[in-house]
Scaffold this active site. Structure first.
Site, PDB file in Angstrom:
ATOM      1  N   MET A   1     -82.568  54.759 -18.841  1.00 41.93           N
ATOM      2  CA  MET A   1     -82.378  54.087 -17.489  1.00 41.93           C
ATOM      3  C   MET A   1     -83.391  53.077 -17.142  1.00 41.93           C
ATOM      4  SD  MET A   1     -79.814  55.548 -16.237  1.00 41.93           S
ATOM      5  CE  MET A   1     -79.720  55.356 -14.568  1.00 41.93           C
ATOM      6  N   CYS A   2     -84.711  53.069 -17.732  1.00 48.70           N
ATOM      7  CA  CYS A   2     -85.676  52.110 -17.415  1.00 48.70           C
ATOM      8  C   CYS A   2     -86.513  52.073 -18.998  1.00 48.70           C
ATOM      9  CB  CYS A   2     -86.501  52.513 -16.422  1.00 48.70           C
ATOM     10  SG  CYS A   2     -85.962  52.645 -14.991  1.00 48.70           S
ATOM     11  N   ARG A   3     -87.737  51.189 -18.811  1.00 46.71           N
ATOM     12  CA  ARG A   3     -88.541  51.153 -19.799  1.00 46.71           C
ATOM     13  C   ARG A   3     -89.805  50.942 -18.985  1.00 46.71           C
ATOM     14  NH1 ARG A   3     -86.769  52.968 -24.566  1.00 46.71           N
ATOM     15  NH2 ARG A   3     -86.126  54.486 -22.661  1.00 46.71           N
TER      16      ARG A   3
END
Length: 230
Positions: A1-3
């Site tokens: 979903m994110c980094r």
């Protein structure tokens, strides 16, 4: 979903930590190598760091990181020994605004969440910066006590078996990360320790952190412990 990434050590520029390197957070915003959920991270970005007086400062945006020339123009001039940065792929149905973009700030802790969680399993927190899942989780974890993070996350996971709960939390002298459902790697050098969702370069010293573990970095060193006792 994110980094996301976190740094604790000797002061480094935000350019070096966020923008430089063949697989930097900037590159991960449009071409991540290990991301399991989502293809790009174009729903905003944020960076938080400890200023010269020890107080946290943040810069957050809803624009893709690759479009933010203003940040690129000053990143070489901003330097800190404590940094948390993230690029965002918003959970479906969550707002896209600066208040919903990590890092969040609670009781001096900079907090980033890579994952998703059902908001219904989290208590209402008036101090949450947004109604998005990550902001509610950040407020909840800090309110429950960072030293109890393992118990808190296991309770959330029991209430939401599909939750992914990779967190980064930082304040002067401490950097904490969890792995629960997504990737995290670490590299330790004489200058300090860098934790990141995926390696920023091809340095052979990068080590993957096993799933369902807690990493804590202090000036005294690094520990990696299971979220649950064997």
């Amino acid at each position: 979903m994110c980094r996301h990434l976190g740094w604790l050590g000797a002061p480094r520029t935000l350019h070096e930590l966020v923008l430089a390197g063949p697989h930097s957070l900037l590159v991960q915003s449009y071409r991540p190598r290990r991301q399991r959920f989502g293809l790009v991270n174009a729903d905003g970005w944020g960076v938080g760091f400890s200023g010269p007086d020890g107080e946290p400062a943040r810069w957050r945006s809803t624009r893709p990181l690759w479009q933010d020339a203003s940040f690129a123009s000053v990143a070489t001039a901003l330097r800190s020994g404590l940094v948390v940065a993230a690029v965002r792929s918003a959970t479906e149905g969550m707002p896209i605004d600066e208040s919903a973009t990590a890092p969040f700030l609670h009781d001096g802790w900079l907090v980033s969440h890579n994952g998703r969680v059902e908001r219904s399993v989290l208590p209402v927190r008036p101090d949450a910066e947004s109604l998005c899942d990550s902001a509610l989780l950040a407020a909840h974890v800090v309110a429950e006590g960072v030293d109890r993070i393992a118990d808190t996350l296991l309770k959330v996971a029991a209430d939401d078996p599909g939750a992914r709960l990779n967190l980064l939390l930082a304040r002067p002298g401490r950097l904490i990360a969890t792995t629960y459902g997504d990737t995290l790697s670490r590299i330790c050098t004489d200058a300090g320790t860098l934790l990141a969702s995926e390696p920023l370069d091809d340095d052979e010293r990068w080590t993957d952190v096993p799933d369902r573990h807690v990493v804590e970095v202090t000036p005294a060193g690094l520990t990696v412990t299971p979220l649950e006792s064997p």
